[in-house]
Design an enzyme around this catalytic site. Structure first.
Site: not given
Length: 518
Positions: A57, A84-85, A175, A177, A232, A374
């Site tokens: 964040g 992180c944060y 991070h 991710e 979708d 997705k």
């Protein structure tokens, strides 16, 4: 889906929180993202998370009213990973210290080296020495909390990886991710294994549960679905059809702005192959008539969006007894509708609820994809038997070719554009490049240029070709075609499409440009 073990991601406002969820879903772990200030005891009891992740964040923990997790979260007895944060929050609340100031920031690639001790979070790490990670922090932990040990350091983050193994609390300053942390997925894999997740979140299981949920929600009532032919809406339609059969009617609004042969392909596949009740609303004359003489891109979008609602309503009202409207709302739409500063937590953006149709028509919503990303929708499409060539199609905008035709739209320009785009895509497929590209298309420019065709002078339209690579469409880079490919493609288009005598290739990234021209 209450049958799955759940992981709670507490969001502190990071721009990449969704990536955390995507990495976990790739490991077949069901997770939900909730903002820090929307979590209460009732939600925690309902979720009963098996593990928790604190996101990154933009805030500093020492700010007044800094974002913090709910009280008692550390007393739940479940593994927690701070990122992180999220790491700084853990240290701040558990007795450590966080500082800011010059010399503490670290942005971009960094290399973490292993401390002396081993940590189960880091299985597979440091086998070849230091590991590359992606840092993005201004503050840093200057003192770790009691009970924590250091397992990795970087030049500007002496506590880059810390953990309290007895309480199963883990914290990293980087991070994992993002793809710039190459072994980040392995770190998440280690964390969920330690937490006891078995990887039971699959699209095969989801399909069966979603079908049961649709049947329970709809009962004997009728459902209408706006079918665009995109992935979708197509997966939504097939899933609901498998659940309730002829109680579903799809309305395919043909606005005359589709690609070459696309309307026939959609109608044939869903009406003839899948035997859906399908209304083919060919209203191309209406749309093109209203767009005549309009050049402003935003005005075009508003005209198309407003007409779509009118047309859909007109045909939907012919279906007696319809009480539900099906939508292809995805989980990112749900996440983006949540406000940290207050407001409804499930309000979907207007372009995802078909321009407000539920309110206008008094219909209840059926949204069977609202828990999926997705890539999961594509996997579900495969489970439902959609052809691989259809599932892997490049994205196509709702306004269609209208935003690939800058300036005034005419029937002549659309015909040229359809044919040129078909040649371009055929070239990409012929060279085996289609699956490497996120999105590719041709656009007809609002200008004519002088050319030489045979022994005569020509004065025809110029065309722009666009192809980009991307992960999620938020950022994009142009695809590096060879000059030989571009030359061959340009020659084919000019030879095969009457009305074009010049072809350009757009090599603008996003940002500063956008993927589409309008």
């Amino acid at each position: 889906m209450t049958k799955h073990d759940k992981l709670l991601i507490i969001d502190f406002g990071s721009q990449v929180t969704q990536l955390i969820a995507r990495r976990l879903r790739e490991l077949n772990v069901y997770c939900e993202i909730h903002p820090y200030n929307k979590i209460d005891d009732a939600l925690l009891a309902a979720l009963a998370p098996k593990a928790i992740i604190f996101s990154g964040g933009p805030a500093s923990v020492y700010w007044k009213d800094a974002p913090m997790p709910p009280k008692g979260v550390f007393d739940l007895g479940v593994p927690i990973l701070g990122i992180c944060y999220g790491q700084q929050v853990m240290m701040h609340l558990l007795g450590g210290h966080v500082e800011g100031g010059q010399g503490t920031a670290e942005f971009g690639r960094a290399y973490v080296t292993k401390s002396a001790a081993d940590c189960p979070l880091l299985g597979g790490w440091f086998e070849d020495g230091a590991e590359q990670v992606w840092m993005s922090h201004g503050d840093h932990v200057s003192k770790i909390a009691p009970g924590f040990e250091v397992y990795g350091t970087s030049p500007n983050a002496p506590f880059a990886i810390t953990a309290d193994l007895s309480r199963q609390f883990y914290a990293v300053q980087f991070h994992p991710e993002v793809h710039h942390t190459p072994k980040g997925a392995k770190l998440y894999e280690n964390f969920v294994k330690m937490a006891g997740f078995t990887g039971d979140w699959t699209m095969d299981a989801y399909k069966d549960q979603a079908i049961a949920a649709i049947r329970s929600q709809v009962g004997e009532k009728k459902v209408i679905c706006a079918l665009s032919g995109g992935v979708d809406s197509s997966v939504t339609a097939l899933l609901i059809h498998e659940a309730i059969g002829d109680q579903l009617t799809c309305v395919f609004v043909d606005h005359g702005l589709l690609r070459l042969g696309e309307a026939d392909q959609v109608v044939s596949m869903f009406r003839e192959h899948y035997s859906l009740n399908l209304i083919h609303a060919d209203e191309s004359a209406l749309f093109l008539g209203r767009l005549e003489g309009v050049s402003d891109p935003e005005t075009k979008r508003k005209i198309i969006g407003g007409l779509f609602i009118d047309v859909f309503q007109k045909y939907a009202h012919t279906i007696d007894g319809a009480e539900f409207l099906a939508q292809g709302t995805l989980y990112p739409d749900v996440i983006e509708s949540v406000s940290f500063s207050g407001g409804p937590s499930v309000t979907i953006k207007s372009h995802h609820n078909v321009g407000g149709l539920p309110e206008k028509m008094g219909l209840k919503l059926v949204e069977p994809l609202r828990e999926l990303f997705k890539d999961e929708v594509r996997a579900l499409g495969r489970e439902l038997g959609l052809p691989a060539s259809f599932i892997g199609r490049h994205p196509f905008p709702g306004p269609g070719l209208a935003i690939r035709c800058p300036g005034e739209i005419t029937a002549e320009k659309l015909e040229i554009l359809r044919k040129a785009d078909a040649v371009y895509i055929d070239q990409i497929r012929k060279h085996g490049l289609y699956d490497e590209i996120w999105q590719a298309f041709a656009a007809i420019l609002p200008m004519k240029t002088v050319g030489v065709m045979g022994d005569g002078r020509s004065y025809d339209y110029a065309l722009a070709l666009r192809a980009v690579t991307s992960v999620d469409g938020m950022t994009a880079d142009y695809y590096p075609f060879t000059h030989a490919f571009l030359g061959e493609t340009s020659t084919r288009i000019i030879n095969e499409v009457k009305g074009v005598n010049r072809v350009f290739y757009d090599c603008t990234s996003k940002p500063p440009g956008t993927i589409e021209l309008e």
